[in-house]
Scaffold this motif. Sequence first.
Motif, mmCIF file in Angstrom:
data_model
loop_
_atom_site.group_PDB
_atom_site.id
_atom_site.type_symbol
_atom_site.label_atom_id
_atom_site.label_comp_id
_atom_site.label_asym_id
_atom_site.label_seq_id
_atom_site.Cartn_x
_atom_site.Cartn_y
_atom_site.Cartn_z
ATOM 1 N N ASP A 279 0.836 -1.277 0.046
ATOM 2 C CA ASP A 279 0.075 0.139 0.077
ATOM 3 C C ASP A 279 0.752 1.245 0.112
ATOM 4 N N VAL A 280 2.078 1.217 -0.480
ATOM 5 C CA VAL A 280 2.958 2.366 -0.385
ATOM 6 C C VAL A 280 2.297 3.343 -1.377
ATOM 7 N N GLY A 281 1.658 3.210 -2.287
ATOM 8 C CA GLY A 281 1.046 4.035 -3.344
ATOM 9 C C GLY A 281 0.209 4.814 -2.602
ATOM 10 N N LYS A 282 -0.259 4.575 -1.229
ATOM 11 C CA LYS A 282 -1.301 5.802 -0.624
ATOM 12 C C LYS A 282 -0.558 7.064 -0.457
ATOM 13 N N LEU A 283 0.960 7.253 -0.461
ATOM 14 C CA LEU A 283 1.588 8.159 -0.350
ATOM 15 C C LEU A 283 1.251 9.187 -1.438
ATOM 16 N N GLY A 284 0.669 8.581 -2.579
ATOM 17 C CA GLY A 284 0.424 9.648 -3.657
ATOM 18 C C GLY A 284 -1.140 10.092 -3.529
ATOM 19 N N VAL A 285 -1.877 9.536 -2.624
ATOM 20 C CA VAL A 285 -3.481 9.703 -2.533
ATOM 21 C C VAL A 285 -3.644 10.753 -1.468
ATOM 22 N N PRO A 286 -4.629 11.818 -1.865
ATOM 23 C CA PRO A 286 -4.724 13.000 -0.859
ATOM 24 C C PRO A 286 -5.120 12.318 0.286
ATOM 25 N N THR A 287 -4.504 13.038 1.503
ATOM 26 C CA THR A 287 -4.957 12.601 2.790
ATOM 27 C C THR A 287 -6.444 12.642 3.086
ATOM 28 N N ARG A 288 -6.947 13.729 2.472
ATOM 29 C CA ARG A 288 -8.490 14.037 2.965
ATOM 30 C C ARG A 288 -9.233 12.977 2.221
ATOM 31 N N VAL A 289 -8.971 12.065 1.374
ATOM 32 C CA VAL A 289 -9.586 10.990 0.552
ATOM 33 C C VAL A 289 -9.532 9.702 1.367
ATOM 34 N N LEU A 290 -8.172 9.485 2.094
ATOM 35 C CA LEU A 290 -7.753 8.361 2.715
ATOM 36 C C LEU A 290 -8.585 8.452 4.000
ATOM 37 N N ARG A 291 -8.641 9.672 4.857
ATOM 38 C CA ARG A 291 -9.092 9.775 5.967
ATOM 39 C C ARG A 291 -10.511 10.302 5.810
ATOM 40 N N LYS A 292 -11.371 10.289 4.732
ATOM 41 C CA LYS A 292 -12.839 10.725 4.732
ATOM 42 C C LYS A 292 -13.490 9.650 5.366
ATOM 43 N N ASP A 293 -14.607 10.177 5.974
ATOM 44 C CA ASP A 293 -15.333 9.368 7.016
ATOM 45 C C ASP A 293 -16.659 8.605 6.385
ATOM 46 N N GLY A 294 -16.836 9.601 5.640
ATOM 47 C CA GLY A 294 -18.145 9.137 4.693
ATOM 48 C C GLY A 294 -17.921 8.233 3.343
ATOM 49 N N PRO A 295 -18.927 8.040 2.676
ATOM 50 C CA PRO A 295 -18.899 7.249 1.621
ATOM 51 C C PRO A 295 -17.818 8.283 0.367
ATOM 52 N N LEU A 296 -17.339 7.193 -0.287
ATOM 53 C CA LEU A 296 -16.499 8.148 -1.440
ATOM 54 C C LEU A 296 -17.278 8.351 -2.687
ATOM 55 N N THR A 297 -16.924 9.424 -3.296
ATOM 56 C CA THR A 297 -17.789 9.853 -4.492
ATOM 57 C C THR A 297 -16.933 9.289 -5.640
#
Length: 459
Positions: A279-297
């Motif tokens: 999952d090292v690619g998470k470093l390229g994903v915006p933190t707000r998306v990783l930590r979003k509490d609700g459903p993803l768009t």
Amino acid sequence: MRGGGAGACALPALRPGVDTPWTTVALLAGLHALSELPGRRRILGRLFGGSAPVGSGSFLPVLFAAVLLLPPAGAALAAVPAALLGHVDRSPGGVRRVWRAARTALAAAAASGAAALCGGPAVLAGPALPYALVPAGAAALAFSLVVTALDGGILATAERVPVRNAWRGLLAGSLGPHLVHGLAGLMTAVLWRSPYGPPAALLVLLPVYISSRVLAQYHREQGAHRSTIRALVQAVDIKDRYTRGHSERVGRASVLIARELGMDGERLEVLRFAGILHDVGKLGVPTRVLRKDGPLTPEERRVIELHPEYGHEIVRGIGFLGEARAAILHHHERLDGSGYPYGLAGRQIPEVARVVAVADAFDAMTSTRSYRRARPVPTAVEELKRCAGTQFDPRMVRALVRALERDGWETAATAATAVTAVTAVIADEPAVPAQPSRGRPGAPAPQDAAPAARHRRGG
């Protein structure tokens, strides 16, 4: 105080009337000091296995030869020059060199005394083997005990390590290597006393020395590899609080599967790296998306699904990872071709990726997160079996089941922060819900405390 003790060990050699074999002391002290020079000279360091220096005692066979050939005071003196010349990584350098010289001199003197008590000089003068193994073993044990006592003491006093932990593992970690070095020192001492004399001993030591440098370089490279991986994993854990500790457990589960499949040692290490870094690619994903509490768009979901490609780009230049890079890129592919990022199917998916996919899903299901409880291991296993052939390779699932039956599994909570009313679920869990129909967003997992939408969080 320890410097005074080391001086007291060496003083008897300097007293008038004492028959100290100064030629042997000088030769062995010089040879031991010479073994430190490659770490302090750039060209020699590259020639003998890298520029990173090795500390004093990197070539202990010479020191153990001195221990067996010299009285305690002479052995203590032979240990000092190399300790003073050796490289130190932390300041104050002068103080650390003096400490190291005192520590090594005390240990050498104690080892020489132990060898003498077991008849070392007499054994070397007569038929050497197998009787010489006793003083050599006694010397290695005494050396390890003194080094362990002093190292633990400095950890407890200067480094403020709790007393109950200061000596933990030190003796077990040093005794084995010291026994091996002691045997090489015994071989040197026997040749030194033989009719062939010191030149023959030096010729034997040369290949042993080169081998030790090559081995030291290998261990330095392995340490650098571990440091690189540790830094990447820590960066991911800091960014995604939901899956802290998940990477290490996926690495462990991947090794369980690989070992059950009969993979050799090198591939086991590759699978461990692949699981840890999947999952090292998470470093390229915006933190707000990783930590979003609700459903993803839908747009956020597409961003999440890019993390395998981000991860592959991050590790592309790390050559020692080998096949692990393919696992990082393809661990979210599905056997039926409905996975991502490329929709590979069946045997198109690299074997290492199929291993990590099962390990990833298993740990995701059996780990407690802030948004839902962990599933029991038997329930997670049944879910993997149900999804075998569509999402997972049945061979990998069967291997994990066999490994779990033999070794068991220790689950762990990975949520670092409690979050209320969370409705997000990671993609690592089987995307096929418990009902016969295939994954629709919002379908509840029967074991969860609350409904959870199956969004691809990649954790």
